[in-house]
Design a protein around this motif. Structure first.
Motif, PDB file in Angstrom:
ATOM      1  N   ALA A   1      -5.510   4.385  -0.388  1.00 53.50           N
ATOM      2  CA  ALA A   1      -6.220   4.146  -1.645  1.00 53.50           C
ATOM      3  C   ALA A   1      -6.499   2.662  -1.846  1.00 53.50           C
ATOM      4  CB  ALA A   1      -5.411   4.701  -2.814  1.00 53.50           C
TER       5      ALA A   1
ATOM      6  N   ARG B   1     -10.086   1.160  -2.421  1.00 54.27           N
ATOM      7  CA  ARG B   1     -10.334   0.528  -3.714  1.00 54.27           C
ATOM      8  C   ARG B   1     -10.836  -0.911  -3.531  1.00 54.27           C
ATOM      9  NH1 ARG B   1      -5.895   1.989  -5.776  1.00 54.27           N
ATOM     10  NH2 ARG B   1      -6.630   3.748  -7.002  1.00 54.27           N
TER      11      ARG B   1
ATOM     12  N   SER C   1       1.546   7.049  -6.554  1.00 50.94           N
ATOM     13  CA  SER C   1       0.756   8.173  -6.041  1.00 50.94           C
ATOM     14  C   SER C   1       1.298   9.485  -6.597  1.00 50.94           C
ATOM     15  CB  SER C   1       0.794   8.209  -4.508  1.00 50.94           C
ATOM     16  OG  SER C   1       0.306   7.002  -3.967  1.00 50.94           O
TER      17      SER C   1
ATOM     18  N   ARG D   1      -4.222   9.598 -14.542  1.00 51.53           N
ATOM     19  CA  ARG D   1      -4.661   8.200 -14.576  1.00 51.53           C
ATOM     20  C   ARG D   1      -4.045   7.473 -15.776  1.00 51.53           C
ATOM     21  NH1 ARG D   1      -8.473   5.033 -16.867  1.00 51.53           N
ATOM     22  NH2 ARG D   1      -9.354   6.734 -18.083  1.00 51.53           N
TER      23      ARG D   1
ATOM     24  N   GLN E   1      -3.468   6.895  -7.835  1.00 48.05           N
ATOM     25  CA  GLN E   1      -4.241   7.820  -7.011  1.00 48.05           C
ATOM     26  C   GLN E   1      -3.514   9.158  -6.958  1.00 48.05           C
ATOM     27  OE1 GLN E   1      -3.669   4.577  -5.341  1.00 48.05           O
ATOM     28  NE2 GLN E   1      -1.516   5.122  -5.047  1.00 48.05           N
TER      29      GLN E   1
ATOM     30  N   PRO F   1     -10.402   8.419  -6.365  1.00 46.72           N
ATOM     31  CA  PRO F   1      -8.965   8.242  -6.134  1.00 46.72           C
ATOM     32  C   PRO F   1      -8.076   9.335  -6.702  1.00 46.72           C
ATOM     33  CG  PRO F   1      -9.740   6.746  -7.842  1.00 46.72           C
ATOM     34  CD  PRO F   1     -10.965   7.385  -7.254  1.00 46.72           C
ATOM     35  N   TYR F   2      -8.620  10.235  -7.537  1.00 47.21           N
ATOM     36  CA  TYR F   2      -7.780  11.268  -8.150  1.00 47.21           C
ATOM     37  C   TYR F   2      -8.120  12.685  -7.681  1.00 47.21           C
ATOM     38  CZ  TYR F   2      -6.132   7.487 -11.045  1.00 47.21           C
ATOM     39  OH  TYR F   2      -5.577   6.310 -11.470  1.00 47.21           O
TER      40      TYR F   2
END
Length: 266
Positions: A53, A57, A170, A187, A193, A208-209
Motif C-alpha cells: 500500500a 500510495r 492494515s 478508514r 488499507q 486501498p480499502y
C-alpha cells in the motif's frame, strides 16, 4: 504509471490435522513449504500489506515479481508451521488477527480451531510478520449496526496496540464482506488499507480499502498454485467461487433488507 497486478495469497490454517470447520481453507505444512519454495525459485519478492500500500500510495516502484502472503484469523499453525518456512526464505508476511479468537485475556471462545496466543503473535511480529486487524469477534461487518461495527474495528485495534506496542495499519474484512459503509468506517477508525477476497489479482485502481486476494485452500495443487501466482487462468480457476459469491450476495442483501424493515416496524 503501470497498473501492476499483484497476487495476494490468502491462507487460513496451516495444519496437519485441522478440524472439519477449518479443513477446506487449511493447507498442510508440507504444501505450504512447497508453495514458498515455488515463490523463491521463481524469483517472487514478497511484501507486507503495508509495504504494498505504501508503494502504491507514494508512487514508488514495486519490486520485480511482487507477491503478498497473508493469513486470516490467527491459527496456531501459522507460528508452528508457516513461520519456519517463511524464515527459510526470508519472506515477510501479514497476519490478520481476530482478537477475540486468540488465546489469552480477550478470548471470547469463538476460535474455530487451536488459535495463537499473544506470545506467539509477538514472536511472529519480531520475525517480520506484519500484524493487522480482522475485527474482534469475526462477524459479517456489513450486517451489523453502526455501533457494533465501530466496536469491532476499534476494540481490535486497541487490543493489538496494547499487546504489541504498535498500532495496526492494515485490516482484512471477515469473510471478505464489506460495503461502502464498512470501508468508510475502516478508514475513519485509522486503518490505512484493507483487503477483501474477490479471488482476483490486486491492482492499484481497486483503491486501498478493496484490494483483492486469491484463496489458497487444501485442494490447491502445486500446478494450480503456480498458475495462480503467475496470473494464468485466474478467472477459470475461481469461476465456481465467483458464481457462488454472486448468488450468496443476493441472499444476504435480501436478509439485510428484511432486518431493516423489521427494525423500522418494531
Amino acid at each position: 504509471m503501470s497498473d501492476t497486478r499483484v497476487p495476494i495469497l490468502m491462507y487460513h490454517a496451516v495444519s496437519t490435522d485441522p478440524n472439519e470447520e477449518t479443513r477446506a481453507l487449511s493447507v498442510t505444512p508440507e504444501a505450504f513449504a512447497e508453495q514458498m519454495t515455488v515463490l523463491a525459485d521463481r524469483g517472487f519478492r514478497p511484501l507486507t500489506t503495508g509495504g504494498l500500500a505504501a508503494c502504491w500510495r507514494s508512487g514508488r516502484a514495486l519490486p520485480e515479481r511482487p507477491v503478498l502472503i497473508t493469513f486470516d484469523d490467527g491459527y496456531e499453525g501459522v507460528h508452528r508451521h508457516a513461520l519456519p518456512a517463511l524464515a527459510e526464505h526470508g519472506f515477510p508476511a501479514t497476519l490478520f488477527v481476530s482478537t477475540g479468537w486468540l488465546r489469552g485475556p480477550y478470548d471470547t471462545g469463538g476460535g474455530l480451531d487451536t488459535m495463537l496466543d499473544w506470545d506467539q503473535v509477538r514472536d511472529l511480529a519480531a520475525a517480520g510478520v506484519e500484524i493487522g486487524g480482522h475485527s474482534h469477534s469475526h462477524p459479517q461487518l456489513d450486517q451489523v449496526s453502526d455501533a457494533t461495527l465501530r466496536f469491532e474495528l476499534i476494540h481490535c485495534k486497541e487490543i493489538v496496540s496494547d499487546q504489541l506496542g504498535s498500532v495496526p495499519a492494515s485490516f482484512a474484512y471477515p469473510y471478505g464482506y464489506s460495503s461502502r459503509r464498512v470501508r468508510q468506517a475502516v478508514r475513519e477508525t485509522g486503518y490505512a488499507q484493507a483487503l477483501a477476497v474477490g479471488n482476483d489479482l490486486a491492482r492499484r485502481a481497486q483503491g486501498p480499502y478493496a484490494l483483492r486476494r486469491v484463496t489458497v485452500r487444501r485442494s490447491t495443487g502445486i500446478e494450480e498454485f503456480e498458475r495462480m501466482v503467475e496470473a494464468r487462468a485466474i478467472a477459470r480457476t475461481f469461476a465456481a467461487d465467483r458464481a457462488l459469491t454472486k448468488g450468496y450476495a443476493v441472499v444476504r442483501r435480501a436478509r439485510q433488507a428484511r432486518r431493516l424493515v423489521c427494525r423500522a416496524g418494531g
